[in-house]
Design an enzyme around this catalytic site. Structure first.
Site, short mmCIF file in Angstrom:
data_model
loop_
_atom_site.label_atom_id
_atom_site.label_comp_id
_atom_site.label_asym_id
_atom_site.label_seq_id
_atom_site.Cartn_x
_atom_site.Cartn_y
_atom_site.Cartn_z
N HIS A 222 1.78 4.43 -2.83
CA HIS A 222 1.91 5.89 -2.65
C HIS A 222 3.29 6.36 -3.13
O HIS A 222 3.41 7.40 -3.79
CB HIS A 222 1.75 6.26 -1.17
CG HIS A 222 0.35 6.22 -0.64
ND1 HIS A 222 -0.68 6.94 -1.21
CD2 HIS A 222 -0.20 5.58 0.43
CE1 HIS A 222 -1.81 6.73 -0.53
NE2 HIS A 222 -1.54 5.90 0.47
N GLU B 217 -4.97 7.60 -2.89
CA GLU B 217 -5.48 6.32 -2.41
C GLU B 217 -5.78 5.38 -3.57
O GLU B 217 -5.70 4.16 -3.43
CB GLU B 217 -6.73 6.52 -1.55
CG GLU B 217 -6.43 7.07 -0.16
CD GLU B 217 -5.64 6.09 0.71
OE1 GLU B 217 -6.00 4.91 0.78
OE2 GLU B 217 -4.64 6.53 1.32
N HIS C 268 0.83 -1.21 0.00
CA HIS C 268 0.00 0.00 0.00
C HIS C 268 0.87 1.27 0.00
O HIS C 268 0.74 2.13 -0.88
CB HIS C 268 -0.91 -0.01 1.24
CG HIS C 268 -1.80 1.18 1.37
ND1 HIS C 268 -3.11 1.19 0.96
CD2 HIS C 268 -1.57 2.44 1.85
CE1 HIS C 268 -3.65 2.38 1.19
NE2 HIS C 268 -2.72 3.15 1.73
N GLU C 269 1.77 1.34 0.95
CA GLU C 269 2.63 2.53 1.02
C GLU C 269 3.55 2.58 -0.20
O GLU C 269 3.87 3.66 -0.70
CB GLU C 269 3.45 2.54 2.32
CG GLU C 269 2.63 2.45 3.62
CD GLU C 269 1.55 3.52 3.76
OE1 GLU C 269 1.69 4.60 3.16
OE2 GLU C 269 0.54 3.25 4.45
#
Lengths: 498, 498
Positions: free
Chosen positions: A268, A294, A264-265
């Site tokens: 980003h 997101e 997830h990170e």
């Protein structure tokens, strides 16, 4: 004023804003990673001064004159310069409308609120937090008028986090989500549950660290420009497009918790690292909105990371890292385990399917709070009722209920919806991506090169050069939430044999 | 101007300077610890802006007016306020005399010089570094005139690092050092050498880390306000008196290298942590000078840390950490090993006795460089000749010779002597401390409480409220370098049975 000199000033203004932002980020990062624990006071003094200097710069009359001059010269500016002037002027106008004393009072209030919220959450006592939350709501209602007095207050606040999103748009979106997903989740509740017990054996942290290194390799994250650290709550911090930090948190009894945090990170981080060089040190660098950000993190985490081809691709390596724990597990079982649907209390721990319902609860409450139809003191009751209605769970206390998130204590109202929008954007991006190249053939081979290149071309490179609406249009086409609910319905129907 | 409002402005000015300093320190710390390796550009942009803003603030006409007004109001100011105005005015006057373009050019030059020096050192090629060093010398000669045109240039530069120290003073000091220590070192060279081979067995880094934790406990360093990290070169970085970071570097084949780094940096940290609260966020916080700072770090490192009572006190614990490696070693043997005298090439690795001779070589060269009697191109020859004369060693190449230190590449001329002065101050502090309480009884019991309290009372608490001269007088009495050489002579006569 000469155009040439005005443009130089524009560049310097943005470099200064970048420097203040970078300095504050560095102090923040230090505070949540290596700083000794009793040192927040001194950092607070420095952060206060830096925020003040940045605000002073952005509201200085000379800044206003410079931006007005350049706005008049629009036809002589490049597109990038035009957009810089436009965005800075927008910030200038908004900030200038907030009276200095209210700005200061509000800064002190959010500072205080953060402490109060921590204490209230610890003791699970909403009445502790209520008085300060009332003040925060009142301020935000007022600020909404400064931002854009032609809009309804909550619309003006939503616009801060996801330019162009308003209640009309979000009501339709969440209606689709509610109508399609709530029955699906209830149906899943009737089916035999997936066994994920093997995820919760003992997974030593030092091996998990090596597994993270491997995942960063799979995501093609250049370690010369992106490190991974450890904090209580995982996050991504971007200094510029050559310097991004992600963090994770290892749990010894849950191997996928950190795994999906890293992915997830990492998503980003891919976004920030993919932004064009010529936007660096200007107001146009950085992801364009929370929703689009997101969309990237959740694309990597859920659409790719929780897909069968991806799990199959990395599973042999995962078994190498954890041979004992995964001895009797198949890739298919792993795929099912990481997609287990379990309505729960905590948003940040929610699975892919139920996540947007957590967000919907917050959206409905914020909407009423800001339009005045809900009083702060009634939040817990409404919160608990909506969790029962949508997710079917009983909220045992406010700590695991309406006190779980820090957002309101930081003064953020209108931020939550972007979390759910991001997932919906992602599903549409996948559709378009599949038309352009054989996505799953690559993923099946453990390669994310094509995925990353597509996202970089359609989304990442632009930073904030285009608006969120333009970027979404560019990557998704016209927004259609049923693409998202269809994607989920198809995936989870199969998984739960519906 | 109203006095009250002028004092408010004075406070704010200092808070801003503190914020810029803190921000820069944070970015620096990040850069040498956790930042990804290819990220210096973005940090450089931010650091440049912050340095520029700080410099602009310190040379702004309004700052000059404020300080002039307050200087006129001296009788209405508290002592602390008087000293703030005095120190800020001194900085303002000095900085204002440097033309802005020269200041910028010089900043760019030192930035470039750092790279050039690194390359020159790597390839051990002084001719690479010489051209940029010539420019640095020329700038420093010129800046010396801006600092204080009534002084000889090198005296003006020395005054920057150790207020009040000049060539007359240092010539006397180094003459004593030379006359007393050079023969002593030569005599030691004739004696049988101490065996320290057991220091160089295998000492695992993870155990050394725990040993560091123990040492910080012995030094009573509060971990809530002081962390220990790891960097290539150990250092101390102070944000304020509640937030100090030290670093060390572990060598698997040398257990005392990190041990004495921790004690040395811990000494710097004790100083910063001991400064009065009411000096925080002002120009009067922070150790008063390099010399006084080194007096504290070297006091803990050498005078306490390399004393027989201290080594005896911690040795049982050391044996617990490294039972195999130290099985057949006694505390007495350890004491002798950590005090082995070995004339060598590298200043930072020098023992307590030979250290000041390394500094003396640099002092003599700087003195001649700045007065023009030595040309840059002749530095290697003079360096090597002086090393042979004082230390009896042949310098095989410039990497281990005149290219070993970074100071000149950073534009620091006049900095080195403070290293040697610190040791001399420390010896006199010990004399006075011994008159006040039974120092060694406490140390023998593994307690440094009394030592720390004494240093805090005489030195630490003042920060920069008093001048270096006043603090030295306060803690040492009249400066007398023979106290230092006597201390060394007595210690090493015993150790080497002279």
């Amino acid at each position: 004023m000469e155009l040439k000199s005005a443009l130089d000033q524009l560049g310097l203004l943005q470099k200064k804003l970048y420097a203040y932002q970078t300095a504050s980020s560095s102090l923040y990062l230090d505070g949540v990673t290596v700083a000794p624990k009793d040192t927040s006071e001194g950092r607070g003094v420095a952060l206060g001064i830096l925020a003040g200097e940045s605000q002073k710069l952005m509201t200085a009359p000379e800044t206003g004159e410079l931006l007005a001059f350049l706005a008049d010269q629009k036809e002589n500016l490049s597109f990038v310069e035009q957009r810089q002037v436009e965005e800075l002027k927008r910030s200038y106008d908004r900030l200038s409308r907030i009276p200095a004393d209210e700005y200061m009072d509000y800064a002190m209030l959010t500072n205080e609120a953060s402490d109060v919220w921590h204490r209230a959450k610890e003791s699970s006592d909403f009445t502790l937090f209520a008085p300060v939350l009332e003040k925060l709501v009142a301020y935000n209602r007022k600020f909404a008028g400064y931002y854009d007095s032609s809009k309804k207050p909550y619309d003006a606040l939503l616009d801060e986090y996801e330019r162009g999103a308003d209640m009309a748009f979000l009501d339709t979106f969440f209606e689709t989500v509610r109508e399609r997903l709530v029955p699906l989740i209830h149906a899943i509740g009737e089916k035999p549950q997936i066994d994920d017990s093997f995820l919760h054996l003992h997974y030593p942290v030092d091996i998990q660290r090596k597994f993270s290194d491997y995942l960063m390799e799979v995501m093609e994250l250049d370690r010369g420009h992106c490190t991974i650290g450890e904090t209580e709550h995982p996050f991504t911090l971007e200094f510029n497009n050559k310097d991004v930090r992600i963090t994770t948190n290892y749990k010894e009894d849950n191997v996928v918790d950190s795994m999906y945090s890293v992915i997830h990170e990492g998503g980003h981080a891919k976004y920030e690292l993919g932004i064009r060089d010529d936007l660096q040190y200007t107001c146009l660098t950085g992801g364009v909105s929370m929703g689009v950000h997101e969309s990237q993190s959740r694309f990597y985490e859920n659409i790719i990371g929780r897909s069968l081809p991806f799990v199959k691709a990395i599973f042999p390596k995962m078994q190498e890292f954890f041979p004992e724990q995964l001895k009797h597990v198949t890739a298919e079982q792993m795929y099912r385990a990481v997609n287990k649907v379990q309505p729960s209390l905590i948003r940040t721990e929610a699975d892919e399917l139920t996540y947007s319902l957590h967000v919907m609860v917050r959206y409905e409450i914020e909407k009423q709070l800001i339009d005045g139809s809900l009083e702060v003191k009634d939040i817990p009751e409404v919160w608990n009722r909506l969790y029962k209605k949508y997710l079917g769970v009983d909220v045992p206390d406010d700590r695991r209920g309406c006190l779980q998130d820090s957002h309101w204590s930081g003064g953020s109202f209108g931020y939550f919806p972007s979390y759910a929008l991001g997932s919906a954007y992602g599903a549409q991006m996948l559709c378009n991506m599949e038309k352009d190249f054989p996505v799953w053939d690559e993923v099946r081979a453990g390669k994310l090169t094509g995925v990353s290149a597509w996202l970089k071309e359609k989304v990442h490179q632009y930073g904030s050069l285009l608006t969120p609406g333009e970027i979404v249009k560019n990557a998704c086409g016209d927004f259609d939430p049923t693409v998202y609910t269809d994607y989920l319905t198809e995936k989870y129907n199969k998984l739960y044999d519906l």
